[in-house]
Design an enzyme around this catalytic site. Structure first.
Site, PDB file in Angstrom:
ATOM      1  N   HIS A 187      48.811  79.652  55.635  1.00  0.00           N
ATOM      2  CA  HIS A 187      49.630  80.286  54.592  1.00  0.00           C
ATOM      3  C   HIS A 187      50.075  79.262  53.541  1.00  0.00           C
ATOM      4  O   HIS A 187      50.076  79.547  52.348  1.00  0.00           O
ATOM      5  CB  HIS A 187      50.823  80.985  55.242  1.00  0.00           C
ATOM      6  CG  HIS A 187      51.652  81.729  54.258  1.00  0.00           C
ATOM      7  ND1 HIS A 187      51.127  82.698  53.436  1.00  0.00           N
ATOM      8  CD2 HIS A 187      52.965  81.621  53.935  1.00  0.00           C
ATOM      9  CE1 HIS A 187      52.085  83.168  52.653  1.00  0.00           C
ATOM     10  NE2 HIS A 187      53.201  82.531  52.938  1.00  0.00           N
TER      11      HIS A 187
ATOM     12  N   ASP B  62      50.016  87.933  43.702  1.00  0.00           N
ATOM     13  CA  ASP B  62      51.158  87.222  43.106  1.00  0.00           C
ATOM     14  C   ASP B  62      50.682  85.872  42.583  1.00  0.00           C
ATOM     15  O   ASP B  62      49.557  85.438  42.869  1.00  0.00           O
ATOM     16  CB  ASP B  62      52.321  87.073  44.109  1.00  0.00           C
ATOM     17  CG  ASP B  62      51.902  86.402  45.392  1.00  0.00           C
ATOM     18  OD1 ASP B  62      51.275  85.333  45.326  1.00  0.00           O
ATOM     19  OD2 ASP B  62      52.184  86.951  46.483  1.00  0.00           O
TER      20      ASP B  62
ATOM     21  N   LYS C 268      54.733  89.898  41.552  1.00  0.00           N
ATOM     22  CA  LYS C 268      55.327  90.558  42.728  1.00  0.00           C
ATOM     23  C   LYS C 268      56.728  90.010  42.995  1.00  0.00           C
ATOM     24  O   LYS C 268      56.955  88.811  42.892  1.00  0.00           O
ATOM     25  CB  LYS C 268      54.415  90.310  43.938  1.00  0.00           C
ATOM     26  CG  LYS C 268      55.000  90.671  45.286  1.00  0.00           C
ATOM     27  CD  LYS C 268      53.966  90.501  46.389  1.00  0.00           C
ATOM     28  CE  LYS C 268      54.339  89.459  47.404  1.00  0.00           C
ATOM     29  NZ  LYS C 268      53.419  89.325  48.519  1.00  0.00           N
TER      30      LYS C 268
ATOM     31  N   ARG D  25      54.387  81.958  58.396  1.00  0.00           N
ATOM     32  CA  ARG D  25      55.164  82.289  57.189  1.00  0.00           C
ATOM     33  C   ARG D  25      56.631  81.880  57.296  1.00  0.00           C
ATOM     34  O   ARG D  25      57.325  81.817  56.306  1.00  0.00           O
ATOM     35  CB  ARG D  25      55.035  83.792  56.880  1.00  0.00           C
ATOM     36  CG  ARG D  25      53.652  84.127  56.319  1.00  0.00           C
ATOM     37  CD  ARG D  25      53.486  85.596  56.088  1.00  0.00           C
ATOM     38  NE  ARG D  25      53.512  86.334  57.337  1.00  0.00           N
ATOM     39  CZ  ARG D  25      53.551  87.658  57.431  1.00  0.00           C
ATOM     40  NH1 ARG D  25      53.573  88.380  56.339  1.00  0.00           N
ATOM     41  NH2 ARG D  25      53.555  88.250  58.602  1.00  0.00           N
TER      42      ARG D  25
HETATM   43  C1  R5P Z   1      52.808  86.368  51.106  1.00  0.00           C
HETATM   44  O1  R5P Z   1      53.152  85.298  50.657  1.00  0.00           O
HETATM   45  C2  R5P Z   1      51.434  86.586  51.655  1.00  0.00           C
HETATM   46  O2  R5P Z   1      50.483  85.890  50.926  1.00  0.00           O
HETATM   47  C3  R5P Z   1      51.079  88.070  51.676  1.00  0.00           C
HETATM   48  O3  R5P Z   1      51.071  88.556  50.346  1.00  0.00           O
HETATM   49  C4  R5P Z   1      52.069  88.845  52.491  1.00  0.00           C
HETATM   50  O4  R5P Z   1      52.217  88.268  53.740  1.00  0.00           O
HETATM   51  C5  R5P Z   1      51.632  90.290  52.650  1.00  0.00           C
HETATM   52  O5  R5P Z   1      52.605  90.950  53.395  1.00  0.00           O
HETATM   53  P1  R5P Z   1      52.712  92.542  53.389  1.00  0.00           P
HETATM   54  O6  R5P Z   1      51.355  93.070  53.738  1.00  0.00           O
HETATM   55  O7  R5P Z   1      53.737  92.819  54.428  1.00  0.00           O
HETATM   56  O8  R5P Z   1      53.156  92.956  52.031  1.00  0.00           O
END
Ligand code: R5P
Length: 286
Positions: free
Chosen positions: A124, A161, A184, A91
């Site tokens: 990702h 999202d 989101k 990420r």
């Molecule tokens: C973000 O772009 C990813 O797709 C996930 O939505 C994100 O990593 C989720 O993170 P968390 O569980 O900390 O909200």
């Protein structure tokens, strides 16, 4: 071919060994008193192909992977394939602010040193595969997740999202139901805001599908919003279940009906295996 299953992919390497009908390599793993990792390969692999399976998360597992790759190279393996079920640091794939490290690239370049090919699952972002300096491919866990969700009479699949919309649409198509996405805003690493959106979820069974659950903030806030809008049941499904910090508690408190993850990161929620999609990919590449 031998399969070298690392300590972060025991389940997956056993499944791959069974599906591909290839033996697991005999090894000794241990930790020195100062916690440094020790590895010994217990049988000759000179001139053999070796498939290393190791999830690069959390940090000590990356060190284990680099040591496994070095040992297999030293022992004379002909071809080294690395299965990276979850690519940690993926990420941090660009400089969000000046001066930041591009950590995904740093990891990819080091993993590439002793790898003739790398295979990962649901990266990702697609462009992170280009950080590897060796041929790198990925396979998708969405069909396996959709297969599991099919038994749950899902009415609607939601992506948390807009960026995850394609994944949600693909899962919905395979399940045979409608799809939509939530709005989101990420405030910081642990805080997200899910904006109310007029969704027709009253009395419905909804599945939220994402690539990663990390702190659980995205999913927990989405579940609360859907419950508020009258959803009957809410399932959450992801490929990579990191469940960092208080994620488990957060998700339970939000009123989730079931948490589903794959075995790219092994946990009590690894109800779906990516072994078949990886095995098919390996067979088609052979
Ligand atoms: C973000 O772009 C990813 O797709 C996930 O939505 C994100 O990593 C989720 O993170 P968390 O569980 O900390 O909200």
């Amino acid at each position: 071919m031998y399969i070298l299953g690392g300590t972060s992919a025991t389940l997956l390497s056993n499944n791959l060994s069974r599906l591909l009908n290839q033996p697991l390599l005999k090894t000794t793993f241990k930790r020195f008193p100062d916690d440094e990792f020790y590895l010994r390969i217990e049988e000759p692999i000179d001139g053999e192909d070796v498939l290393i399976v190791q999830t690069a998360y959390p940090d000590p597992k990356i060190v284990e992977l680099l040591i496994m790759q070095d040992a297999v190279c030293e022992a004379g393996a002909k071809k080294i394939s690395v299965i990276l079920p979850y690519f940690g640091y993926s990420r941090q794939d660009k400089k969000f602010e000046e001066g930041e490290a591009i950590s995904a690239r740093a990891m990819a370049e080091h993993i590439s040193i002793h790898a003739d090919e790398v295979i990962t699952v649901d990266p990702h972002k697609e462009h992170i595969l280009d950080f590897f300096t060796t041929p790198t491919r990925s396979c998708s866990a969405v069909p396996a997740l959709a297969d599991y969700l099919k038994k749950k009479n899902i009415d609607l699949v939601l992506a948390p999202d807009k960026g995850a919309r394609d994944r949600g649409e693909e899962a919905a198509k395979l399940i045979g139901c409608a799809s939509d996405y939530l709005e989101k805003t990420r405030i910081d690493g642990t805080t997200v805001k899910i904006h109310p959106k007029n969704l027709d979820v009253h009395g419905k069974t909804v599945a939220i599908v994402d690539d990663i659950i990390s702190t659980g903030g995205t999913m927990a806030n989405s579940i609360k919003e859907l419950r508020h809008q009258g959803a009957k049941k809410v399932y959450v499904a992801c490929t990579h279940g990191l469940f960092a910090g208080q994620a488990r508690e957060k998700l339970k408190e939000s009123g989730v009906d079931e948490i589903i993850a794959t075995d790219t990161i092994e946990s009590e929620f690894s109800k779906v295996s990516v072994a078949s999609c990886l095995a098919s990919m390996l067979v088609s590449l052979a």
